[in-house]
Design an enzyme around this catalytic site. Structure first.
Site, PDB file in Angstrom:
ATOM      1  N   ARG A 236     -26.721   8.478   5.564  1.00 50.09           N
ATOM      2  CA  ARG A 236     -25.880   7.929   4.486  1.00 50.09           C
ATOM      3  C   ARG A 236     -25.775   8.968   3.367  1.00 50.09           C
ATOM      4  NH1 ARG A 236     -28.279   4.963   0.938  1.00 50.09           N
ATOM      5  NH2 ARG A 236     -29.392   3.653   2.414  1.00 50.09           N
TER       6      ARG A 236
ATOM      7  N   TYR B 286       0.656   2.810  -5.733  1.00 51.19           N
ATOM      8  CA  TYR B 286       0.399   2.222  -4.411  1.00 51.19           C
ATOM      9  C   TYR B 286      -0.208   0.815  -4.601  1.00 51.19           C
ATOM     10  CZ  TYR B 286      -2.286   1.169  -0.224  1.00 51.19           C
ATOM     11  OH  TYR B 286      -2.832   0.521   0.847  1.00 51.19           O
TER      12      TYR B 286
ATOM     13  N   ASP C 249      -3.847  11.101  -7.475  1.00 49.24           N
ATOM     14  CA  ASP C 249      -3.813  10.707  -6.067  1.00 49.24           C
ATOM     15  C   ASP C 249      -2.774  11.617  -5.403  1.00 49.24           C
ATOM     16  OD1 ASP C 249      -3.227   9.565  -3.605  1.00 49.24           O
ATOM     17  OD2 ASP C 249      -3.476   7.503  -4.315  1.00 49.24           O
TER      18      ASP C 249
ATOM     19  N   LYS D 234      -3.717   9.969   5.886  1.00 48.02           N
ATOM     20  CA  LYS D 234      -2.293  10.312   5.952  1.00 48.02           C
ATOM     21  C   LYS D 234      -2.108  11.765   6.411  1.00 48.02           C
ATOM     22  CE  LYS D 234      -2.086   6.151   4.617  1.00 48.02           C
ATOM     23  NZ  LYS D 234      -2.628   5.744   3.368  1.00 48.02           N
TER      24      LYS D 234
HETATM   25  C1  LIG Z   1      -0.908   6.843  -2.221  1.00 46.78           C
HETATM   26  C2  LIG Z   1      -2.028   6.151  -1.513  1.00 46.78           C
HETATM   27  N1  LIG Z   1      -3.263   6.178  -2.039  1.00 46.78           N
HETATM   28  C3  LIG Z   1      -4.313   5.570  -1.437  1.00 46.78           C
HETATM   29  C4  LIG Z   1      -4.157   4.881  -0.258  1.00 46.78           C
HETATM   30  C5  LIG Z   1      -5.346   4.182   0.379  1.00 46.78           C
HETATM   31  O1  LIG Z   1      -5.839   4.907   1.443  1.00 46.78           O
HETATM   32  P1  LIG Z   1      -6.617   4.261   2.712  1.00 46.78           P
HETATM   33  O2  LIG Z   1      -5.606   3.455   3.456  1.00 46.78           O
HETATM   34  O3  LIG Z   1      -7.117   5.462   3.436  1.00 46.78           O
HETATM   35  O4  LIG Z   1      -7.699   3.419   2.157  1.00 46.78           O
HETATM   36  C6  LIG Z   1      -2.895   4.827   0.320  1.00 46.78           C
HETATM   37  C7  LIG Z   1      -2.709   4.066   1.583  1.00 46.78           C
HETATM   38  O5  LIG Z   1      -1.609   3.773   2.000  1.00 46.78           O
HETATM   39  C8  LIG Z   1      -1.802   5.468  -0.310  1.00 46.78           C
HETATM   40  O6  LIG Z   1      -0.568   5.428   0.207  1.00 46.78           O
END
Ligand SMILES: Cc1ncc(COP(=O)(O)O)c(C=O)c1O
Length: 360
Positions: free
Chosen positions: A25, A77, A149, A174
């Protein structure tokens, strides 16, 4: 190849006498390799990986205290919005969601409680562009941290730490992973102080990725530049095709000259990304549904950034957790469609859209 250290613990020669790894961990060699790789890609010093993008964001939220405010974009998001408003507001944090189109507008929203500015650029799904450098300059003056982000751009197109940000977050699920086969998140930072704080939270709360997922992500990264390059080329063609289509009323893509912050995108990004959103007249959900059902190559699915093209309906999928009234303020209508452009033959993709538009 980096081995997959499928192990939860490590033999010690004597109590506390080990080779840097005591319990998985806390640290795992496959994860360490990925963390170093991501730190290098973002021109940071430390990478800290998590079980998902949301777990990475969750760890950042845990660096805050009750009473602190987070200033963020108003077309965030849906999952990030939900984490702030539904999970952390009951614990005393406060989210403020404002239009960041014009960076000069944000200073008046910063008050003595503001501790973090949370940016997304390009935003999901409206593809707005926020001026990272300008906002970081304002934040520094006010002694507020900035996290970007960077999921939509990927480190191949944009490096927020170079523009003044304190933290970069990735849903590596992604573009970084790139093959729609792994869920993983990461934060990259420059200072040891922040890294120590995040490592402490990572170890204490335990939302870590497994070694197999770290391996898959490392493998995805090997082709990040080739994939993103091709996907951007395809997206540019598709955005142009859509903007000339008589049935399409609006196209959102930072690479189009009429995008309101096209110039900022040109300065802070190396290319314009591979996400394209578009809309029809009159918020017509039925028309959008027909297109969403009709495509054959574009698969109807959540997520983005994989080698295969996806089509999505933000209002009912990725952004369903945002109230309609809030969505409509930023143009996120019931008929808005979001495309994640992959690396297929672009003529095939355009042909697929053309046949999907035929009987609408
Ligand atoms: C811009 C953005 N940030 C964060 C996330 C969250 O990521 P995860 O699905 O890996 O938890 C997403 C998921 O679609 C996203 O599009």
């Amino acid at each position: 190849m980096t081995p997959i250290y499928q192990t939860s613990t490590y033999v010690q020669a004597a109590p506390g006498d080990h080779k840097g790894y005591a319990y998985a961990r806390t640290k795992n060699p496959t994860r360490t390799a990925l963390e170093a790789n991501l730190a290098a890609l973002e021109n940071g010093k430390f990478g800290i990986c998590f079980a998902s993008g949301m777990a990475a964001m969750d760890a950042i939220m845990k660096t805050l205290k009750p009473g602190n405010e987070i200033l963020s974009t108003n077309d965030l998001y849906g999952g990030s919005y939900r984490l702030i408003t539904k999970i952390y507001e009951p614990f005393g944090l406060k989210g403020k969601f404002v239009d960041m189109h014009n960076a000069d507008n944000i200073e008046r929203h910063i008050n003595k409680n503001t501790k973090l500015i949370w940016l997304e650029t390009p935003t999901n799904p409206m593809l707005n562009i926020v001026d990272i450098k300008k906002i970081c300059r304002i934040a520094k003056k006010k002694k507020v941290m900035v996290c970007v982000d960077n999921t939509f751009a990927s480190p191949y197109l944009q490096n927020p730490l170079d523009l003044g940000a304190d933290m970069v977050l990735h849903s590596a699920t992604k573009y970084i992973g790139g093959h729609s086969d792994v869920i993983l998140g990461a934060v990259v930072v420059k200072t040891k102080k922040l890294a120590d704080q995040l490592h402490f939270i990572q170890n204490s709360t335990g939302a870590i990725p497994g070694p197999q997922d770290c391996f898959l992500t490392l493998r995805g990264i090997k082709t990040l530049h080739v994939r993103v390059e091709q996907a951007c080329r395809n997206a540019k063609r598709i955005a142009k095709y859509l903007s000339k289509h008589p049935k399409v009323s609006k196209v959102y893509y930072p690479g189009l000259k009429d995008h309101p912050n096209h110039d900022i995108a040109t300065t802070q990004m190396r290319n314009y990304g591979a996400m394209v959103s578009f809309d029809f007249e009159n918020d017509d959900f039925k028309v959008a549904t027909k297109v969403l059902k009709n495509t054959k190559l574009f698969a109807l699915a959540e997520s983005l950034g994989g080698v295969e093209s996806l089509i999505g309906h933000p209002a009912s999928m990725t952004h369903a957790s945002i109230p309609k009234k809030e969505r409509m303020k930023v143009g996120l209508t019931d008929s808005l469609i979001r495309l994640s452009i992959g690396i297929e033959d672009v003529d095939d993709l355009i042909e697929d859209l053309e046949q999907a538009f035929e009987n609408i």
